[in-house]
Design an enzyme around this catalytic site. Structure first.
Site, mmCIF file in Angstrom:
data_model
loop_
_atom_site.group_PDB
_atom_site.id
_atom_site.type_symbol
_atom_site.label_atom_id
_atom_site.label_comp_id
_atom_site.label_asym_id
_atom_site.label_seq_id
_atom_site.Cartn_x
_atom_site.Cartn_y
_atom_site.Cartn_z
ATOM 1 C CG ASP A 1 73.990 88.357 39.856
ATOM 2 O OD1 ASP A 1 73.323 89.076 39.945
ATOM 3 O OD2 ASP A 1 75.168 88.973 38.206
ATOM 4 C CB SER B 1 80.161 88.676 36.192
ATOM 5 O OG SER B 1 79.159 87.343 36.819
HETATM 6 N N1 SAM Z 1 76.763 87.059 37.518
HETATM 7 C C1 SAM Z 1 76.203 87.084 36.504
HETATM 8 C C2 SAM Z 1 77.215 88.201 35.439
HETATM 9 O O1 SAM Z 1 77.282 89.000 35.857
HETATM 10 O O2 SAM Z 1 77.474 87.651 34.025
HETATM 11 C C3 SAM Z 1 74.983 86.753 35.638
HETATM 12 C C4 SAM Z 1 74.868 85.486 37.209
HETATM 13 S S1 SAM Z 1 72.924 85.603 36.353
HETATM 14 C C5 SAM Z 1 71.998 86.633 36.849
HETATM 15 C C6 SAM Z 1 72.152 84.465 37.554
HETATM 16 C C7 SAM Z 1 72.984 82.054 37.853
HETATM 17 O O3 SAM Z 1 73.057 82.407 39.331
HETATM 18 C C8 SAM Z 1 72.181 82.338 36.880
HETATM 19 O O4 SAM Z 1 72.987 81.221 35.712
HETATM 20 C C9 SAM Z 1 71.607 81.043 37.265
HETATM 21 O O5 SAM Z 1 71.616 79.653 37.201
HETATM 22 C C10 SAM Z 1 72.167 80.735 39.203
HETATM 23 N N2 SAM Z 1 71.576 80.275 40.402
HETATM 24 C C11 SAM Z 1 71.053 80.599 40.574
HETATM 25 N N3 SAM Z 1 70.595 79.929 41.972
HETATM 26 C C12 SAM Z 1 72.014 79.579 42.036
HETATM 27 C C13 SAM Z 1 72.811 78.611 43.304
HETATM 28 N N4 SAM Z 1 71.961 79.165 44.863
HETATM 29 N N5 SAM Z 1 74.141 78.614 43.734
HETATM 30 C C14 SAM Z 1 74.604 79.076 42.563
HETATM 31 N N6 SAM Z 1 74.661 79.500 41.314
HETATM 32 C C15 SAM Z 1 72.935 79.958 41.180
#
Ligand code: SAM
Length: 297
Positions: free
Chosen positions: A171, A104
């Site tokens: 996400d 994203s």
């Molecule tokens: N949005 C990205 C995309 O579409 O390419 C994918 C994101 S992935 C599903 C979720 C990410 O959130 C992971 O890399 C994880 O390490 C991170 N994450 C988990 N909890 C978080 C938080 N509280 N704040 C920020 N990042 C977090």
């Protein structure tokens, strides 16, 4: 610390749905000249190799974006939203194929104009470092901020942005079940601070009460606030857990996911009505593949 790494899942059917909706939403918002701020509360590493070790381990992209590159072209034209999505993927792969998959942050940055802003949150130390390094290559200066912070805790500080135009993508990995509640708290707080922002939530459709409650509760939130909403889901296979005669238990992996938007573009429902049946057709893994599309407000 979390074990979720998006590199294992990059380009899977859930990414196809999420990024198709993201691009259609963003392109609509970019039709107006006024600056747009995009906040990505869970950014991931930003760029992924679909021929790398992580992707090979799971092979999820093979049943996702790569189906659009592997299948022989048919005469049936693809829906505009899918074409726009594939055009972005192609831009990252000028030599053909889809070896590089933009997450994203890179999809958004690719489409933004110079006067727009992008705020990226990533908490995982390795992914945050990779994201930092990937973003540094863009030389985007102050257009992009990478924050190694909890996106749920502080991202509302960017709302409302000075231009009063924003898209927020939520996400999370939903690795911990509190993520469902935190999405709701975050969306509620964000909507209070900035009622006219566009909010997009991705969520997995899995046999867990919190996952089923999330879209229902987001819909109640939007309706109570007098805001429009849109809910799209894509199922690619059955969620049945199969026990083999040997006793081996086979779990199906993620069978379905959804996108819920508050204040979506008014054009989005028609675009997805055209795109979702084609996504079902291309991404189906068994006869249970289907979609749903609903909007209100
Ligand atoms: N949005 C990205 C995309 O579409 O390419 C994918 C994101 S992935 C599903 C979720 C990410 O959130 C992971 O890399 C994880 O390490 C991170 N994450 C988990 N909890 C978080 C938080 N509280 N704040 C920020 N990042 C977090």
């Amino acid at each position: 610390m979390f074990s979720y790494r998006h590199a294992f899942h990059a380009g899977n059917h859930a990414d196809v749905l999420k990024h198709t909706v993201l691009i259609a939403t963003l392109e609509y918002l970019l039709e107006k000249d006024a600056a747009l701020t995009v906040v990505d509360t869970h950014a991931g590493a930003g760029l992924y190799r679909l021929d790398g070790d992580y992707a090979d381990t799971s092979g999820e992209a093979a049943n996702g974006v790569l189906r659009f590159f592997a299948k022989a072209k048919t005469d049936v034209p693809l829906a505009d939203a899918i074409e726009r999505y594939l055009a972005v993927i192609r831009d990252f792969n000028p030599r053909g194929g889809a070896k590089i998959y933009p997450g994203s942050p890179f999809i958004v940055q690719h489409l933004l104009r110079d006067h727009d802003k992008l705020k990226l949150y990533e908490l995982h130390p390795t992914d945050a470092k990779t994201l930092d390094a990937n973003i540094a290559q863009l030389d985007a200066g102050r257009q992009i901020a990478v924050l190694r912070e909890d996106g749920f805790l502080s991202a509302t500080k960017f709302l409302p942005p000075p231009s009063r135009r924003a898209l927020v993508l939520m996400d999370p990995s939903y690795e911990i079940k509190s993520d469902y509640g935190r999405v709701l708290d975050f969306a509620g707080e964000a909507l209070k601070r900035f009622a006219t922002g566009t909010y997009a939530v991705w969520y997995p459709i899995i046999p867990r009460p919190e996952a089923h409650d999330l879209p229902r509760r987001l819909k109640t939130m939007a309706t109570k606030a007098g805001k429009s909403w849109l809910h799209a889901t894509l199922t690619v296979k059955s969620s049945k857990v199969i026990t083999e005669p040997t006793g081996e238990v086979k779990r199906p992996g993620l069978p379905a996911s959804g996108m819920f938007l508050i204040n979506p573009p008014h054009t989005l429902k028609a675009k997805l009505a055209e795109a979702l049946p084609q996504l079902v057709e291309r991404l189906a893994q068994d006869r249970n593949a289907s979609f749903s599309l609903d909007a209100g407000g």
